[in-house]
Write an enzyme that holds these catalytic residues in place. Structure first.
Site, PDB file in Angstrom:
ATOM      1  N   HIS A   1       4.103   1.947  21.095  1.00 32.08           N
ATOM      2  CA  HIS A   1       4.030   3.385  19.712  1.00 32.08           C
ATOM      3  C   HIS A   1       2.556   4.020  20.327  1.00 32.08           C
ATOM      4  CE1 HIS A   1       3.868   4.900  16.216  1.00 32.08           C
ATOM      5  NE2 HIS A   1       2.828   4.531  15.708  1.00 32.08           N
TER       6      HIS A   1
ATOM      7  N   GLY B   1       0.498  -1.342   0.322  1.00 26.39           N
ATOM      8  CA  GLY B   1      -0.029   0.525  -0.317  1.00 26.39           C
ATOM      9  C   GLY B   1       0.911   1.550   0.072  1.00 26.39           C
TER      10      GLY B   1
ATOM     11  N   ASN C   1       0.028  -1.611  12.453  1.00 25.86           N
ATOM     12  CA  ASN C   1      -0.276  -0.941  14.120  1.00 25.86           C
ATOM     13  C   ASN C   1      -1.583  -1.716  14.312  1.00 25.86           C
ATOM     14  OD1 ASN C   1       0.838   1.280  15.016  1.00 25.86           O
ATOM     15  ND2 ASN C   1       0.331   2.377  13.580  1.00 25.86           N
TER      16      ASN C   1
ATOM     17  N   ASP D   1       1.496  -8.465  -2.491  1.00 30.35           N
ATOM     18  CA  ASP D   1      -0.026  -8.131  -1.589  1.00 30.35           C
ATOM     19  C   ASP D   1      -0.684  -9.246  -1.671  1.00 30.35           C
ATOM     20  OD1 ASP D   1      -0.903  -4.631  -0.535  1.00 30.35           O
ATOM     21  OD2 ASP D   1      -2.113  -6.326  -0.991  1.00 30.35           O
TER      22      ASP D   1
HETATM   23  P1  A3D Z   1      -2.339   0.790   3.093  1.00 33.59           P
HETATM   24  O1  A3D Z   1      -2.202   1.875   2.080  1.00 33.59           O
HETATM   25  O2  A3D Z   1      -3.732   0.680   3.475  1.00 33.59           O
HETATM   26  O3  A3D Z   1      -1.583  -0.341   2.612  1.00 33.59           O
HETATM   27  C1  A3D Z   1      -2.081  -1.743   3.551  1.00 33.59           C
HETATM   28  C2  A3D Z   1      -1.695  -2.560   2.942  1.00 33.59           C
HETATM   29  O4  A3D Z   1      -1.863  -4.539   2.869  1.00 33.59           O
HETATM   30  C3  A3D Z   1      -2.828  -3.002   1.582  1.00 33.59           C
HETATM   31  O5  A3D Z   1      -2.580  -2.303  -0.201  1.00 33.59           O
HETATM   32  C4  A3D Z   1      -3.776  -4.524   1.629  1.00 33.59           C
HETATM   33  O6  A3D Z   1      -4.394  -4.618   0.347  1.00 33.59           O
HETATM   34  C5  A3D Z   1      -2.232  -4.904   2.584  1.00 33.59           C
HETATM   35  N1  A3D Z   1      -3.278  -6.417   3.196  1.00 33.59           N
HETATM   36  C6  A3D Z   1      -4.096  -6.012   3.915  1.00 33.59           C
HETATM   37  N2  A3D Z   1      -3.980  -7.405   4.395  1.00 33.59           N
HETATM   38  C7  A3D Z   1      -3.393  -7.920   3.423  1.00 33.59           C
HETATM   39  C8  A3D Z   1      -2.739  -9.787   3.857  1.00 33.59           C
HETATM   40  N3  A3D Z   1      -3.334 -10.676   5.026  1.00 33.59           N
HETATM   41  N4  A3D Z   1      -1.714 -10.419   3.498  1.00 33.59           N
HETATM   42  C9  A3D Z   1      -1.134  -9.451   2.495  1.00 33.59           C
HETATM   43  N5  A3D Z   1      -1.128  -7.936   1.954  1.00 33.59           N
HETATM   44  C10 A3D Z   1      -2.434  -7.775   3.145  1.00 33.59           C
HETATM   45  O7  A3D Z   1      -1.752   1.224   4.721  1.00 33.59           O
HETATM   46  P2  A3D Z   1      -0.807   2.042   4.881  1.00 33.59           P
HETATM   47  O8  A3D Z   1       0.760   1.194   3.804  1.00 33.59           O
HETATM   48  O9  A3D Z   1      -0.959   2.985   4.859  1.00 33.59           O
HETATM   49  O10 A3D Z   1       0.035   1.256   6.533  1.00 33.59           O
HETATM   50  C11 A3D Z   1       0.151   0.182   6.620  1.00 33.59           C
HETATM   51  C12 A3D Z   1       0.305  -0.110   8.295  1.00 33.59           C
HETATM   52  O11 A3D Z   1       1.029   0.472   8.825  1.00 33.59           O
HETATM   53  C13 A3D Z   1      -1.609   0.256   9.036  1.00 33.59           C
HETATM   54  O12 A3D Z   1      -1.822  -0.671   9.907  1.00 33.59           O
HETATM   55  C14 A3D Z   1      -0.878   1.777   9.459  1.00 33.59           C
HETATM   56  O13 A3D Z   1      -1.828   2.050  10.725  1.00 33.59           O
HETATM   57  C15 A3D Z   1       0.365   1.146  10.410  1.00 33.59           C
HETATM   58  N6  A3D Z   1       1.608   1.873  10.449  1.00 33.59           N
HETATM   59  C16 A3D Z   1       2.145   2.327  11.426  1.00 33.59           C
HETATM   60  C17 A3D Z   1       3.306   3.422  12.183  1.00 33.59           C
HETATM   61  C18 A3D Z   1       4.308   3.196  13.078  1.00 33.59           C
HETATM   62  O14 A3D Z   1       4.640   3.872  13.049  1.00 33.59           O
HETATM   63  C19 A3D Z   1       4.357   2.332  13.524  1.00 33.59           C
HETATM   64  C20 A3D Z   1       3.051   4.654  11.415  1.00 33.59           C
HETATM   65  C21 A3D Z   1       1.792   4.536   9.892  1.00 33.59           C
HETATM   66  C22 A3D Z   1       1.117   3.898   9.295  1.00 33.59           C
END
Ligand code: A3D
Length: 321
Positions: free
Chosen positions: A177, A13, A122, A35
């Site tokens: 966090h 993502g 998260n 993904d």
């Molecule tokens: P996003 O752009 O939605 O990407 C997540 C991806 O995961 C999507 O493309 C989904 O298709 C894919 N996905 C869902 N289920 C599965 C699975 N079972 N197997 C493989 N892929 C899957 O989100 P993002 O990239 O913006 O954020 C990802 C995560 O990081 C989220 O949980 C956020 O809350 C977290 N996050 C954490 C921090 C920290 O500092 C710890 C900061 C920002 C975001």
């Protein structure tokens, strides 16, 4: 084996795509974007590959929906799951992302058990713990990214307030966090000068410093609200890349990371944000610094909050109990 490192990104993502771009630009190795969404990682891989001739990087970038393609990965960065929407806390994501961690953990166990795994999903401290449990990898090979990002947020706000270069700011955040994280002013410096001393020199009040601590704690939410859809991704990706580089280059950097703590900081058998030495051995050591009574109390609040999430995970999935 190509002789190059292999970096697998589980979740392609917003953060996953940014990770791939950064890793390619730095020629950290060949990259697999994985993904469950079909076509999307393949599309991003093609788009990113086409940066190569312009930027002049050599990296093979592929997209996949098959865990077999992560085999032989040296580093795996996990962002699979869902991000926050406005009004959601990180903890609201627990149930959905726990199931995702189960699938990802099994995928890693069966295909790339020798990798160094950095979790970003998260609620971070609970998800990295669950991912370790599901994958069965040694604790020193599974770590969570949060502290580098939280410290970068803290450092950014301090640099703005002190009107100085971010390069001179060393900011320090401990704990889970979440809104209970503990920005530690006593260990934060501006080119070695303690922040509190520098505040006196510059006439910056304690209230201003408190406001910066508070803004750091809420730093993720501030961005979620502004974006309106999804959460931060540039700085989270940049932060995880620093951790991957520390591992691949055996740099022995001391990076605030969600590491498995057994005994230090009064924590036993939990992942929580602590200064961690990262080198070729993965998380090689946890540095236990001295804290003031206030900081200890705040850290306890933060670790208690993480513990509660672990209990919630165990209640949701009996294999974790
Ligand atoms: P996003 O752009 O939605 O990407 C997540 C991806 O995961 C999507 O493309 C989904 O298709 C894919 N996905 C869902 N289920 C599965 C699975 N079972 N197997 C493989 N892929 C899957 O989100 P993002 O990239 O913006 O954020 C990802 C995560 O990081 C989220 O949980 C956020 O809350 C977290 N996050 C954490 C921090 C920290 O500092 C710890 C900061 C920002 C975001």
């Amino acid at each position: 084996n190509t002789g190059r490192n292999k970096i697998a990104l589980i979740g392609s993502g917003m953060i996953g795509g940014t990770l791939a771009h950064l890793a390619a630009k730095k020629e950290m190795g060949d990259i697999v974007l994985f993904d469950i969404a079909e076509g999307m990682p393949q599309g991003k891989a093609l788009d990113l590959s086409q940066c190569g001739p312009v930027e002049g990087f050599d990296a093979k970038i592929t997209g996949s929906n098959d865990y077999a393609d992560i085999a032989g990965a040296d580093v795996i960065i996990v962002t699979a799951g869902v991000p926050r929407k406005p009004g959601m806390s990180r903890d609201d994501l627990l149930g959905i992302n726990l199931k995702v961690m189960k699938a990802v953990g099994e995928g890693i166990k069966n295909n790339a058990p020798d990798a160094f795994v950095i979790c970003i999903t998260n609620p971070l401290d609970a998800m990295v713990w669950a991912l370790r449990e599901f994958s069965g990898l040694p604790h020193n090979k599974v770590v969570g990214m949060a502290g580098v990002l939280d410290s970068a947020r803290f450092a950014t706000f301090l640099a703005w307030e002190f009107d100085c270069s971010v390069k001179d700011v060393n900011a320090f955040v401990l704990g889970g966090h979440g809104d209970t994280m503990v920005p530690v002013l006593s260990y934060s410096t501006i080119n070695g000068i303690p922040v509190k001393d520098m505040a006196k020199i510059k006439g910056i009040s304690e209230d201003r410093l408190d406001a910066i601590v508070q803004r750091t704690r809420a730093g993720g939410g501030e961005i979620v609200k502004l974006l309106g859809n999804g959460s931060a991704y540039y700085a989270p990706a940049t932060s995880a890349i620093a951790m991957a580089e520390a591992y691949l280059g055996d740099q022995k950097r001391i990076l605030p990371s969600a590491s498995y703590v057994t005994g230090k900081y009064g924590v036993d058998g939990m992942y929580v944000g602590v200064p961690t030495v990262i080198g070729a051995g993965g998380t090689e050591d946890v540095v236990e610094i001295e804290l003031t009574e206030d900081e200890k109390t705040n850290l306890k609040v933060s670790t208690d909050a993480v513990e509660e999430l672990l209990e919630a995970c165990k209640a949701l999935d009996s294999s974790l109990a």
